[in-house]
Design a protein around this motif. Structure first.
Motif, PDB file in Angstrom:
ATOM      1  N   UNK A 187       0.842  -1.194   0.000  1.00 16.50           N
ATOM      2  CA  UNK A 187       0.000   0.000   0.000  1.00 16.50           C
ATOM      3  C   UNK A 187       0.877   1.244   0.000  1.00 16.50           C
ATOM      4  N   UNK A 188       0.403   2.250  -0.724  1.00 16.66           N
ATOM      5  CA  UNK A 188       1.104   3.527  -0.834  1.00 16.66           C
ATOM      6  C   UNK A 188       2.536   3.328  -1.364  1.00 16.66           C
ATOM      7  N   UNK A 189       2.610   2.859  -2.591  1.00 19.44           N
ATOM      8  CA  UNK A 189       3.894   2.585  -3.240  1.00 19.44           C
ATOM      9  C   UNK A 189       4.304   3.810  -4.059  1.00 19.44           C
ATOM     10  N   UNK A 190       5.563   4.208  -3.936  1.00 19.05           N
ATOM     11  CA  UNK A 190       6.064   5.373  -4.666  1.00 19.05           C
ATOM     12  C   UNK A 190       7.419   5.043  -5.276  1.00 19.05           C
ATOM     13  N   UNK A 191       7.537   5.298  -6.575  1.00 20.42           N
ATOM     14  CA  UNK A 191       8.803   5.106  -7.265  1.00 20.42           C
ATOM     15  C   UNK A 191       9.536   6.438  -7.288  1.00 20.42           C
ATOM     16  N   UNK A 192      10.798   6.458  -6.860  1.00 19.49           N
ATOM     17  CA  UNK A 192      11.505   7.737  -6.814  1.00 19.49           C
ATOM     18  C   UNK A 192      12.971   7.643  -7.200  1.00 19.49           C
ATOM     19  N   UNK A 193      13.442   6.526  -7.690  1.00 22.37           N
ATOM     20  CA  UNK A 193      14.861   6.386  -8.021  1.00 22.37           C
ATOM     21  C   UNK A 193      15.150   7.028  -9.373  1.00 22.37           C
ATOM     22  N   UNK A 211      15.682   3.250 -14.929  1.00 21.73           N
ATOM     23  CA  UNK A 211      15.023   3.591 -16.191  1.00 21.73           C
ATOM     24  C   UNK A 211      13.579   4.028 -16.012  1.00 21.73           C
ATOM     25  N   UNK A 212      12.972   3.718 -14.871  1.00 16.59           N
ATOM     26  CA  UNK A 212      11.622   4.211 -14.598  1.00 16.59           C
ATOM     27  C   UNK A 212      11.636   5.470 -13.746  1.00 16.59           C
ATOM     28  N   UNK A 213      12.818   5.878 -13.291  1.00 23.19           N
ATOM     29  CA  UNK A 213      12.884   6.913 -12.280  1.00 23.19           C
ATOM     30  C   UNK A 213      12.402   8.271 -12.724  1.00 23.19           C
ATOM     31  N   UNK A 214      12.401   8.553 -14.029  1.00 24.25           N
ATOM     32  CA  UNK A 214      11.960   9.862 -14.466  1.00 24.25           C
ATOM     33  C   UNK A 214      10.466  10.041 -14.473  1.00 24.25           C
ATOM     34  N   UNK A 215       9.699   8.960 -14.258  1.00 22.32           N
ATOM     35  CA  UNK A 215       8.247   9.049 -14.303  1.00 22.32           C
ATOM     36  C   UNK A 215       7.680   9.222 -12.897  1.00 22.32           C
ATOM     37  N   UNK A 216       6.886  10.258 -12.653  1.00 17.51           N
ATOM     38  CA  UNK A 216       6.189  10.366 -11.377  1.00 17.51           C
ATOM     39  C   UNK A 216       5.205   9.188 -11.257  1.00 17.51           C
ATOM     40  N   UNK A 217       5.463   8.266 -10.357  1.00 19.24           N
ATOM     41  CA  UNK A 217       4.750   6.997 -10.356  1.00 19.24           C
ATOM     42  C   UNK A 217       4.399   6.605  -8.930  1.00 19.24           C
ATOM     43  N   UNK A 218       3.102   6.471  -8.637  1.00 19.25           N
ATOM     44  CA  UNK A 218       2.641   6.018  -7.328  1.00 19.25           C
ATOM     45  C   UNK A 218       1.502   5.032  -7.519  1.00 19.25           C
ATOM     46  N   UNK A 219       1.335   4.131  -6.550  1.00 15.27           N
ATOM     47  CA  UNK A 219       0.245   3.157  -6.572  1.00 15.27           C
ATOM     48  C   UNK A 219      -0.388   3.133  -5.195  1.00 15.27           C
ATOM     49  N   UNK A 220      -1.719   3.205  -5.176  1.00 14.94           N
ATOM     50  CA  UNK A 220      -2.417   3.155  -3.895  1.00 14.94           C
ATOM     51  C   UNK A 220      -2.333   1.794  -3.241  1.00 14.94           C
ATOM     52  N   UNK A 221      -2.554   0.722  -4.027  1.00 16.11           N
ATOM     53  CA  UNK A 221      -2.537  -0.618  -3.452  1.00 16.11           C
ATOM     54  C   UNK A 221      -2.188  -1.632  -4.527  1.00 16.11           C
ATOM     55  N   UNK A 222      -1.347  -2.627  -4.147  1.00  4.55           N
ATOM     56  CA  UNK A 222      -0.943  -3.693  -5.054  1.00  4.55           C
ATOM     57  C   UNK A 222      -1.142  -5.024  -4.349  1.00  4.55           C
ATOM     58  N   UNK A 223      -1.747  -5.983  -5.055  1.00  2.00           N
ATOM     59  CA  UNK A 223      -1.852  -7.346  -4.560  1.00  2.00           C
ATOM     60  C   UNK A 223      -1.021  -8.265  -5.430  1.00  2.00           C
ATOM     61  N   UNK A 224      -0.142  -9.087  -4.809  1.00  2.00           N
ATOM     62  CA  UNK A 224       0.782  -9.938  -5.548  1.00  2.00           C
ATOM     63  C   UNK A 224       0.572 -11.393  -5.137  1.00  2.00           C
ATOM     64  N   UNK A 225       0.517 -12.287  -6.128  1.00  2.00           N
ATOM     65  CA  UNK A 225       0.371 -13.719  -5.866  1.00  2.00           C
ATOM     66  C   UNK A 225       1.660 -14.432  -6.256  1.00  2.00           C
ATOM     67  N   UNK A 226       2.202 -15.196  -5.305  1.00  2.00           N
ATOM     68  CA  UNK A 226       3.460 -15.911  -5.513  1.00  2.00           C
ATOM     69  C   UNK A 226       3.187 -17.407  -5.425  1.00  2.00           C
TER      70      UNK A 226
END
Length: 594
Positions: free
Chosen positions: A128-134, A138-153
């Motif tokens: 929850x509340x994921x923010x990309x900031x590096x 290669x993705x770092x130049x994009x303002x990118x946030x996610x409210x919630x992510x569900x992952x199945x392993x």
């Protein structure tokens, strides 16, 4: 963060059956627990023990491990809670049922909350509340946030994820899912009203596209003065990102943009339409345009170049060959009212190249190239330049300033013809205002470059670069407001003046209408007011004092005037200025008796 450290982080969060912690039941029940966890984490992650810190650790019943302020060098978290199966723990087995983490930070992302749980051989991870900031990724130049992510392993590998509340570069909240393909790549689909995006993401980067259908632009951040509230976009944006950085190739039609900015137009503009085609990229931290074509109303400008956040820029704007009438028609209605009714024939093209540094204007370079083959078939009603060929033109006889009638003709007692003014007076105003007047065709590119450099140095648009021709156009037809629309009108009217009148006539008008103090217009009135003389009696130094009143004549001879006067007086002896040529001789007409 490397792939290895990312997998180790996941192992640390999930516990990997408890082995990642490497802590026995005896250690849970006996301090120092934090020290033992520090050693275990270092061993699990393959790093030196000094690179791992654990602030506080305690075991709560039933079999819940709480760790505060954990950092490993690759990641850090303010709190990690590990829930064990209490019955397995009593039997000496470390079976983890759930892991929670708060404020988890790596070099690539920040996560407000992370939770992993296990059951039926599968692992489920919620973020929850994921923010990309590096910025260096290669993705770092994009303002990118996610409210919630569900992952199945499943079987130790991530198979599928779903997300909600994702925001990419201000396009609003997206909902979608990603599935791992057989080759290990991720196939992503995301949507919101008016927008559907698909992408393939693998170790080399991202490749995808976004399709827009009547997409509302109101959610996008807009520069001051630009209204996107009712604007829509249709088209496709191709997206790519790799080690060279992210880039987009838009092919869009944008409709309904509004403009309301005092620096652009005195009146709000609405219903502006545009077509965008080309490429925008982020490379080495710089915003880059490659063949970015922007069409407004049938006129196209192509942008190439880059702007770096730390100051350097190198940008070229090209206007491909276009009919003059099409360019005039492309200007938004209401932006240039003094050109309404102007009819043009012919074609033009042009290119402007400017390079430098926003923080250092000393090396600014400006180059302008092109060809103007425009011809006027009819002048505008509010800018009837063609009528000036007649001495009794309304723009001359009815010239007013602040409601005061100031005729520009010999009917005005203060009128002075150019031939009647001493060369020292004419030269002083040419040196002060437009030394290249007799060499240019209404515009001085070198002077524009100097003014732009001064504006960059001052960090504001404060200095103009108007030639004498432009000043005549402004004073005859336009107001004093500083807007883009007014500068466009001034440019076209100045071009027309150079077509209709010769240089001597333009200079003569200027010397009779120029403001040289509150309510003082023309060199005749100014000479009488400040020195009690007619212009013929002025010394060269007194002429320089009059010319130094510009460009702020209403302030009079204040401290700023003193500075301008001293600089002008120093330039006067050596400044090279082309003086007006003598008037063409009049050939007398001989009458013969028949």
């Amino acid at each position: 963060m490397t792939k290895k450290s990312a997998s180790l982080l996941l192992a640390a969060l999930s516990g990997a059956g408890g082995a990642a912690w490497g802590v026995s039941l005896h250690q849970y029940l006996h301090p120092p627990l934090a020290r033992a966890l520090q050693r275990s984490l270092a061993t699990a992650l393959g790093v030196d023990e000094s690179a791992v810190t654990v602030g506080r650790a305690e075991l709560a019943w039933p079999a819940r491990l709480v760790i505060d302020d954990v950092a490993t060098g690759d990641w850090a978290a303010t709190r990690i809670e590990v829930e064990l199966d209490p019955w397995a723990a009593l039997a000496g087995r470390r079976r983890i049922s759930r892991v929670r983490a708060r404020e988890l930070v790596t070099e690539l992302v920040g996560v407000g909350e992370a939770e992993a749980s296990w059951g039926h051989g599968k692992t489920r991870l919620a973020l929850r509340r994921v923010e990309l900031y590096a910025a260096n990724h290669w993705l770092g130049g994009l303002p990118f946030t996610i409210g919630e992510v569900g992952i199945e392993i499943d079987g130790g590998a991530v198979k599928r994820l779903a997300f909600a509340g994702a925001r990419v570069a201000g396009v609003g909240e997206l909902t979608g899912a990603a599935t791992r393909a057989s080759d290990g790549a991720w196939l992503v689909r995301a949507a919101r009203p008016g927008l559907t995006a698909t992408a393939r993401v693998d170790g080399d980067g991202l490749l995808g596209q976004a399709r827009l259908e009547r997409f509302l632009l109101g959610d996008l951040p807009a520069p001051r003065g630009l209204s996107l509230g009712g604007a829509t976009a249709d088209g496709i944006i191709k997206l790519a990102a790799d080690s060279d950085g992210p880039r987009a190739q838009p092919r869009l039609r944008i409709e309904g943009v509004g403009v309301d900015h005092p620096a652009i137009s005195k009146q709000p503009l609405s219903g502006v339409h545009a077509t965008i085609d080309g490429e925008i990229a982020l490379a080495a931290g710089s915003l880059v345009a490659r063949g970015l074509s922007i069409e407004i109303g049938g006129a196209t400008v192509i942008l190439d170049g880059s702007i770096a956040p730390d100051g350097p820029f190198d940008v070229a704007a090209t206007l491909p060959r276009l009919s003059c009438s099409a360019l005039l028609a492309a200007l938004p209605r209401g932006l240039v009212p003094h050109l309404d009714g102007l009819l043009l024939d012919g074609e033009l093209r042009g290119r402007v190249h400017v390079a430098g540094d926003i923080h250092d204007a000393s090396d600014l370079a400006l180059a302008v190239d092109g060809a103007v083959g425009c011809r006027a078939r009819a002048d505008a009603a509010l800018g009837d330049v063609g009528s000036l060929v007649h001495a009794d033109a309304a723009a001359l006889l009815r010239h007013t300033v602040a409601g005061r009638l100031v005729p520009l003709s010999p009917k005005n007692p203060s009128w002075r013809s150019l031939d009647s003014l001493p060369p020292s007076v004419v030269r002083a105003f040419l040196v002060a205002e437009d030394g290249h007047f007799f060499a240019h065709h209404g515009f001085d590119v070198e002077r524009i470059g100097r003014a732009l450099a001064a504006d960059l140095d001052a960090q504001r648009f404060d200095r103009g670069a108007s030639t004498i021709t432009q000043q005549v156009a402004k004073n005859l037809w336009l107001g004093g407001e500083r807007t883009l629309g007014r500068k466009l009108e001034e440019a076209v009217l100045a071009w027309r003046l150079e077509q209709v009148l010769d240089k001597r006539r333009i200079l003569e008008l200027y010397l009779n209408l120029v403001e040289l103090g509150p309510g003082v217009f023309g060199v005749q009135d100014a000479s009488e007011k400040y020195f009690g003389k007619i212009p013929d009696e002025l010394s060269s130094d007194e002429a320089a004092q009059l010319a130094a009143l510009l460009p702020a004549p209403r302030r009079g001879m204040d401290a700023a005037w003193q500075k301008r006067y001293r600089a002008l007086a120093a330039r006067m002896p050596s400044e090279r200025v082309t003086m007006p040529p003598p008037p063409a001789p009049v050939t007398p007409i001989k009458l013969t008796r028949r």
